[in-house]
Motif scaffolding. Structure first.
Motif, short mmCIF file in Angstrom:
data_model
loop_
_atom_site.label_atom_id
_atom_site.label_comp_id
_atom_site.label_asym_id
_atom_site.label_seq_id
_atom_site.Cartn_x
_atom_site.Cartn_y
_atom_site.Cartn_z
N GLY A 112 1.15 -1.14 0.21
CA GLY A 112 0.04 0.04 -0.05
C GLY A 112 0.86 1.25 -0.11
N ASP A 128 2.70 4.25 6.04
CA ASP A 128 1.75 3.53 5.59
C ASP A 128 1.06 4.48 4.85
N ASP A 129 -0.21 3.81 4.36
CA ASP A 129 -0.46 4.63 3.66
C ASP A 129 -1.32 4.90 4.30
#
Ligand code: 5GP
Ligand code: MG
Length: 189
Positions: free
Chosen positions: A49, A104-105
């Protein structure tokens, strides 16, 4: 016009907004560390991601950057979590004594990032911070505050710019919500 964009019911974050925000975030992160006399960080990207976001963001960071990836599974092809996050591929770099920036996404329930944070902290980095592209604050189950946040978004399942639905749409240049009829295609039933 990119025909994939027609699969979206609406766009939440445009390509232009992403571009200017990543630039700003990159500068923010660089200054944050430089003020503390730190000139090198180790970026740990949660794959798949955060790959596209990390690639753009880290090119805007003016520090030395070591990079590694960690792979977690928590979603299948549905739009809600089906299992607890499971680490499938661990990092190879030794992060003891390093300044770690976890990327992180999207921060959703907080389960994934909490799990990875406690795992990485156990390896004794000198400092630990996190950066997420998207924050869905209303969805939090395990408390977590990211140090750097790209955009706060409402509780909607989004795709694009790294985020997928059944591994598709990661390459969309913007972030948006799929049309409802595409969230549950008949071939998957
Ligand atoms: P959490 O553990 O915080 O609930 O979930 C984090 C992970 O779930 C993210 O890294 C991402 O892979 C996935 N996720 C959460 N919300 C969304 C979303 O709106 N769209 C997509 N494609 N993935 C999401
Ligand atoms: Mg993810």
């Amino acid at each position: 016009m990119n025909p994939l964009i027609e699969d979206l019911s609406h766009i939440l974050v445009t390509e232009k907004q992403i571009e200017s925000r990543t630039k700003f975030l990159g500068r923010d992160i660089s200054e944050f560390y430089r003020k503390r006399n730190i000139d090198e960080i180790t970026a740990i990207c949660i794959t798949n991601g955060s790959i596209i976001f990390s690639a753009d963001l880290l090119r805007k960071v003016y520090l030395h950057v070591k990079m590694d990836c960690i792979r977690v599974s928590s979603y299948r092809d549905e739009t809600s979590p089906v299992t607890n996050p499971e680490i499938i591929d661990h990092i190879r770099l030794d992060i003891e004594g390093q300044h770690v920036l976890l990327i992180d996404d999207v921060l959703d329930t907080g389960k994934t990032i909490n799990r990875i944070t406690s795992l990485l902290r156990r390896q004794n980095p000198s400092s630990f911070h996190s950066c997420v592209l998207l924050d869905k604050k209303g969805r939090r189950k395990d408390p977590y505050e990211a140090d750097f946040v790209g955009f706060k978004i409402p509780d909607e399942f989004v795709v694009g710019y790294g985020l997928d639905f059944a591994e598709r749409y990661r390459n969309l240049p913007c972030i948006g919500v799929l049309k409802p009829e595409l969230q549950n295609p008949p071939e998957w039933q």
